[in-house]
Scaffold this motif. Structure first.
Motif, short mmCIF file in Angstrom:
data_model
loop_
_atom_site.label_atom_id
_atom_site.label_comp_id
_atom_site.label_asym_id
_atom_site.label_seq_id
_atom_site.Cartn_x
_atom_site.Cartn_y
_atom_site.Cartn_z
N PRO A 67 2.54 53.48 13.31
CA PRO A 67 1.27 53.82 12.68
C PRO A 67 0.18 52.78 12.94
O PRO A 67 -0.99 53.13 13.12
N LYS A 68 0.55 51.50 12.98
CA LYS A 68 -0.43 50.44 13.25
C LYS A 68 -0.98 50.55 14.66
O LYS A 68 -2.18 50.42 14.88
N GLU A 69 -0.10 50.81 15.63
CA GLU A 69 -0.54 50.99 17.01
C GLU A 69 -1.41 52.24 17.15
O GLU A 69 -2.40 52.27 17.88
N THR A 70 -1.03 53.29 16.41
CA THR A 70 -1.81 54.52 16.41
C THR A 70 -3.22 54.28 15.90
O THR A 70 -4.20 54.75 16.49
N HIS B 169 -0.40 64.35 14.53
CA HIS B 169 1.06 64.47 14.52
C HIS B 169 1.64 63.11 14.86
O HIS B 169 1.62 62.67 16.02
N LEU B 170 2.13 62.43 13.85
CA LEU B 170 2.61 61.06 13.99
C LEU B 170 4.13 61.04 13.90
O LEU B 170 4.70 61.44 12.89
N ARG B 171 4.79 60.56 14.96
CA ARG B 171 6.24 60.54 15.01
C ARG B 171 6.75 59.10 14.92
O ARG B 171 6.80 58.40 15.93
N PHE B 172 7.06 58.66 13.74
CA PHE B 172 7.71 57.35 13.60
C PHE B 172 8.71 57.43 12.45
O PHE B 172 8.64 56.69 11.48
N MET C 110 7.73 56.05 8.71
CA MET C 110 7.81 54.65 8.27
C MET C 110 6.50 53.91 8.59
O MET C 110 5.73 54.34 9.44
N GLU C 111 6.30 52.78 7.89
CA GLU C 111 5.18 51.87 8.17
C GLU C 111 3.82 52.56 8.08
O GLU C 111 2.87 52.16 8.75
N ILE C 112 3.72 53.59 7.24
CA ILE C 112 2.50 54.40 7.20
C ILE C 112 1.28 53.58 6.78
O ILE C 112 0.14 53.93 7.12
N GLU C 113 1.51 52.46 6.07
CA GLU C 113 0.37 51.62 5.66
C GLU C 113 -0.37 51.04 6.85
O GLU C 113 -1.55 50.68 6.73
N GLY C 114 0.30 50.96 7.99
CA GLY C 114 -0.38 50.49 9.19
C GLY C 114 -1.51 51.40 9.60
O GLY C 114 -2.48 50.97 10.25
N LEU C 115 -1.42 52.69 9.24
CA LEU C 115 -2.50 53.65 9.50
C LEU C 115 -3.45 53.74 8.32
O LEU C 115 -4.68 53.64 8.49
#
Length: 442
Positions: A295-298, A241-244, A322-327
């Motif tokens: 997502p990158k920090e995750t 569950h990613l909240r960004f 947002m920034e889902i490419e970080g994951l």
């Protein structure tokens, strides 16, 4: 194919050799799962994931709820009460749970709740569009009275609204709300978020717990869709569950640098009057763990917890992340409901039903992680504990911010994050709330 050599020994010893050889072959050839328990030698080498750590505490349903003797319902009800639920699906579910406890506390008959979703989802789906009404009524038998329809004397009347915004405990409801119920016989309330459930008598708490964790089942059509979605996800898998989303970031009032221009524009559009903290206030706010993980920090924390990068991940989140490419640049096997469901099928679904699918997948996943501790996360964690699924963990925003503030980077940061989350997992922190669940030491 493993060949077992023939040996001229006594039959009993021969059987023993064959058995040991087969077991050795199985141990060598059997595929390793990221969710399986591993040996102590592997643990000492530091190459296993967080789920292999031995837990010391688990949360299980309290006996006074599941096994306790139910206090008989009074012969006569004090009137009818409707719970008006606002916000997203899981916020409304929380209001409903609290409302069930309040109805039992006041000896009221509960009527079908009103889902006020228009302001949140811009739609008109109600309780019956998501949950099985008949199943709910059947499961609440003995805990609280539930009416599918109002009697004729109230059917054409609007419920008398009672303000519960300042109610905190059983005495507030008994002293302030019960008189209105006795006078008007049909009232509507929205439970206060600050209420003290621990002050309720056990029979009211038991009704709340039963309504929250045993009586809410998706409609048959929605459960069928959720089951099909579950089957389509490669196993084993982690539900994340990613909240960004822009509104979440705007609400947090946190500053971010290095985001894509499109993300910054979306956040600015969602901010309105809520401007981010700046300067020292921004640093203090972040150190308190108030800022959503990117997502990158995750992805960095998942790697610190030794979750393999080829892990199958179901992203339980809205389409606005947002920034889902970080994951996805690190964890390449990420799927969403919008990808797994047919385009036409997905477009026809309401916001509430989409949220219900995420909830269903999350409580049935092999493992669950969340970057936030909101209404959905609390409910999912408790339901997983109810089902005996304990591979549940909340990523610590505070630990991440404090450790990075101290200057930790790279391996040192990963090691410190491992220790912080290992302690949480061992002690079962966040696995469930104490309202309906009790600690069980292993």
């Amino acid at each position: 194919m493993i060949q077992i050599p023939a040996v001229s020994v006594k039959p009993l010893f021969s059987v023993l050799v064959v058995t040991l050889s087969v077991l050795l072959a199985i141990s060598v050839l059997a595929p390793r799962s990221i969710f399986s328990q591993t040996s102590f030698s592997s643990l000492s080498r530091g190459n296993v994931d967080i789920w292999s750590v031995r837990r010391m505490v688990e949360w299980r349903p309290c006996k006074w709820w599941l096994q306790g003797h139910l206090t008989a319902l009074p012969e006569k009800s004090n009137g009818y009460i409707r719970i008006d639920c606002y916000g997203g699906l899981n916020q409304m579910r929380r209001d409903l749970c609290d409302g069930v406890g309040i109805a039992r506390l006041l000896n009221a008959t509960l009527v079908m709740p009103k889902f006020e979703v228009a302001a949140y989802w811009n739609e008109s789906s109600g309780f019956a569009d998501v949950f099985d009404v008949d199943y709910f009524i059947q499961q609440m038998t003995g805990f609280v009275r539930v009416a599918k329809e109002l009697p004729s004397e109230f059917a054409s009347k609007e419920a008398f609204p009672v303000d519960c915004s300042k109610r905190k405990g059983q005495f507030d409801y008994l002293e302030s709300v019960l008189p209105s119920l006795l006078e008007h016989r049909y009232i509507s309330i929205t439970p206060a978020m600050s209420q003290r459930r621990d002050r309720y008598p056990e029979y009211a708490k038991a009704a709340l717990c039963q309504g929250c964790y045993s009586a809410l089942r998706l409609t048959k059509s929605l459960e069928k869709k959720a089951s099909e979605l579950l089957l389509a996800i490669p196993k084993p898998f982690l539900a994340l569950h990613l909240r960004f989303e822009p509104d979440m970031v705007a609400y947090s009032q946190c500053e971010y640098t290095g985001l894509l221009p499109s993300s910054m524009e979306a956040i600015k559009a969602a901010q309105g009057d809520k401007k981010p903290w700046t300067g020292d206030l921004a640093k203090i706010w972040r150190r308190r763990g108030k800022c959503p993980l990117t997502p990158k920090e995750t992805a960095f924390i998942l790697k610190a917890l030794r979750i393999p990068t080829d892990t199958h991940i179901y992203l339980a989140a809205g389409d606005g992340v947002m920034e889902i490419e970080g994951l996805t640049s690190v964890y390449t096997n990420v799927v969403t409901k919008s990808v797994l469901l047919s385009g036409e099928d997905f477009k026809s679904m309401h916001g509430n039903t989409k949220a219900a699918l995420d909830y269903y997948i999350s409580i049935n996943s092999d493992a669950y992680m969340a970057t936030y501790f909101g209404n959905m996360d609390k409910m999912v964690a408790a339901m997983r504990a109810f089902k005996g699924l304990y591979k549940t963990l909340f990523l610590s925003r505070r630990a991440f911010s404090e450790l990075t503030y101290k200057g930790l980077r790279g391996k040192r940061l990963r090691r410190a994050l491992w220790e912080a989350h290992r302690e949480d997992f061992v002690m079962g922190r966040g696995s469930a709330l104490p309202d309906c669940f009790c600690e069980f030491k292993l």
